[in-house]
Design a protein around this motif. Structure first.
Motif, PDB file in Angstrom:
ATOM      1  N   ASN A   2      -7.031 -28.171  15.191  1.00 41.01           N
ATOM      2  CA  ASN A   2      -7.897 -29.285  14.836  1.00 41.01           C
ATOM      3  C   ASN A   2      -8.996 -29.480  15.882  1.00 41.01           C
ATOM      4  O   ASN A   2      -8.790 -29.281  17.079  1.00 41.01           O
ATOM      5  CB  ASN A   2      -7.075 -30.559  14.691  1.00 41.01           C
ATOM      6  N   PHE A   3     -10.164 -29.926  15.413  1.00 47.30           N
ATOM      7  CA  PHE A   3     -11.371 -29.993  16.202  1.00 47.30           C
ATOM      8  C   PHE A   3     -11.777 -31.459  16.389  1.00 47.30           C
ATOM      9  O   PHE A   3     -11.922 -32.186  15.407  1.00 47.30           O
ATOM     10  CB  PHE A   3     -12.463 -29.215  15.450  1.00 47.30           C
ATOM     11  N   GLN A  39      -1.556 -28.575  20.866  1.00 50.23           N
ATOM     12  CA  GLN A  39      -2.867 -28.101  21.310  1.00 50.23           C
ATOM     13  C   GLN A  39      -3.961 -28.577  20.348  1.00 50.23           C
ATOM     14  O   GLN A  39      -3.751 -28.624  19.130  1.00 50.23           O
ATOM     15  CB  GLN A  39      -2.884 -26.582  21.407  1.00 50.23           C
ATOM     16  N   ILE A  40      -5.107 -28.933  20.909  1.00 51.69           N
ATOM     17  CA  ILE A  40      -6.269 -29.353  20.127  1.00 51.69           C
ATOM     18  C   ILE A  40      -7.522 -28.710  20.717  1.00 51.69           C
ATOM     19  O   ILE A  40      -7.525 -28.262  21.872  1.00 51.69           O
ATOM     20  CB  ILE A  40      -6.434 -30.895  20.123  1.00 51.69           C
ATOM     21  N   SER A  50     -13.425 -26.844  24.339  1.00 54.35           N
ATOM     22  CA  SER A  50     -12.289 -26.695  25.247  1.00 54.35           C
ATOM     23  C   SER A  50     -10.975 -26.749  24.487  1.00 54.35           C
ATOM     24  O   SER A  50     -10.746 -27.664  23.687  1.00 54.35           O
ATOM     25  CB  SER A  50     -12.307 -27.801  26.312  1.00 54.35           C
ATOM     26  N   LYS A  51     -10.117 -25.760  24.755  1.00 52.07           N
ATOM     27  CA  LYS A  51      -8.756 -25.794  24.248  1.00 52.07           C
ATOM     28  C   LYS A  51      -7.937 -26.655  25.196  1.00 52.07           C
ATOM     29  O   LYS A  51      -7.974 -26.468  26.415  1.00 52.07           O
ATOM     30  CB  LYS A  51      -8.178 -24.376  24.165  1.00 52.07           C
ATOM     31  N   CYS A  52      -7.219 -27.603  24.626  1.00 56.33           N
ATOM     32  CA  CYS A  52      -6.506 -28.582  25.446  1.00 56.33           C
ATOM     33  C   CYS A  52      -5.075 -28.774  24.950  1.00 56.33           C
ATOM     34  O   CYS A  52      -4.768 -28.495  23.795  1.00 56.33           O
ATOM     35  CB  CYS A  52      -7.225 -29.939  25.408  1.00 56.33           C
ATOM     36  N   THR A  63      -4.856 -38.449  25.888  1.00 59.08           N
ATOM     37  CA  THR A  63      -5.246 -37.690  27.068  1.00 59.08           C
ATOM     38  C   THR A  63      -4.763 -36.255  26.923  1.00 59.08           C
ATOM     39  O   THR A  63      -3.643 -36.012  26.455  1.00 59.08           O
ATOM     40  CB  THR A  63      -4.668 -38.313  28.348  1.00 59.08           C
ATOM     41  N   ALA A  64      -5.617 -35.308  27.312  1.00 63.22           N
ATOM     42  CA  ALA A  64      -5.257 -33.897  27.172  1.00 63.22           C
ATOM     43  C   ALA A  64      -5.723 -33.107  28.393  1.00 63.22           C
ATOM     44  O   ALA A  64      -6.736 -33.443  29.027  1.00 63.22           O
ATOM     45  CB  ALA A  64      -5.876 -33.308  25.901  1.00 63.22           C
ATOM     46  N   LYS A  65      -4.995 -32.060  28.697  1.00 60.08           N
ATOM     47  CA  LYS A  65      -5.314 -31.180  29.829  1.00 60.08           C
ATOM     48  C   LYS A  65      -6.015 -29.936  29.305  1.00 60.08           C
ATOM     49  O   LYS A  65      -5.573 -29.300  28.348  1.00 60.08           O
ATOM     50  CB  LYS A  65      -4.020 -30.787  30.557  1.00 60.08           C
TER      51      LYS A  65
END
Length: 230
Positions: A2-3, A39-40, A50-52, A63-65
């Motif tokens: 998902n974007f 993952q998003i 960015s893949k997070c 919040t995502a890394k």
């Protein structure tokens, strides 16, 4: 994957953490029911995907890394799509959506001489732009510009090359490759451009093109014009 969209202020200084807020966050947690560890893909609208991995979910924040980023440079040739205000909301939003999908660098809406005056909900149109931006997988989010007249459009884009789709008596050209780095593509409202607006374009050194023998609706002309320069 998902974007999602998160503007620059949502990222930390070294771009290792992103905080997705408000409706985007609600969509992740409540609609898609994604969880910590999922993952998003997050875009910032200024050239980065960015893949997070989600690390925390709250009521209106996710919040995502970041673990991988793909970047793209700005296109060498840019196309601003400027068109006369369309009164019917569904047609206006269609034009906006397709302009984003067809790679308009910016979208400018203005009151032309023959425009039927209407109120423009900028917030709603900005939401449409973000939605089309995500759907099409673009790297750069088009900016929305609202002007009161063609004169104001020319003042704002003084360093752009004007190209007007025109149905009047001016000599029109066949579209070829764009020869300038910054281009202003002009489409009139349902009533077309006035002679005064055509004269103004000529004074600015612009050229005129034909989109074919059939008379097109304004939103169709937006699609036809941009599609020629894909």
């Amino acid at each position: 994957m998902n974007f999602f969209y998160a503007p620059l202020e949502c990222w930390n200084k070294d771009r290792t953490i992103v905080e997705i807020k408000d409706q985007e966050a609600v969509h992740i947690s409540k609609v898609l029911r994604q969880n910590v560890g999922d993952q998003i893909l997050v875009a910032d609208g200024i050239g980065n995907h960015s893949k997070c991995e989600i690390t925390d979910i709250s009521k209106r924040s996710v919040t995502a890394k970041v673990f991988e980023t793909i970047s793209e440079v700005e296109p060498g040739v840019q196309k601003v799509m400027a068109f006369g205000a369309i009164k019917k909301r569904d047609r206006l939003e269609f034009a906006i959506e397709k302009a984003v999908e067809l790679d308009a660098w910016e979208i400018c809406i203005f009151d032309a001489n023959h425009s039927e005056r209407s109120r423009i909900n900028e917030e709603r149109l900005q939401t449409q732009i973000v939605s089309a931006f995500k759907q099409s997988g673009r790297f750069f989010l088009p900016k929305l510009v609202i002007k009161k007249s063609l004169n104001e459009v020319f003042e704002h884009y003084a360093d752009h090359n004007p190209i007007m789709a025109y149905l009047g008596d001016e000599k029109t050209e066949k579209t070829g490759a764009l020869t300038h780095l910054k281009n202003l593509l002009l489409v009139g409202p349902e009533g077309g451009f006035s002679k005064r607006e055509a004269d103004l374009t000529k004074e600015r050194g612009g050229k005129f093109i034909s989109l074919g023998e059939n008379r097109l609706r304004a939103e169709t002309a937006v699609v036809a014009f941009l599609a020629r320069y894909l």
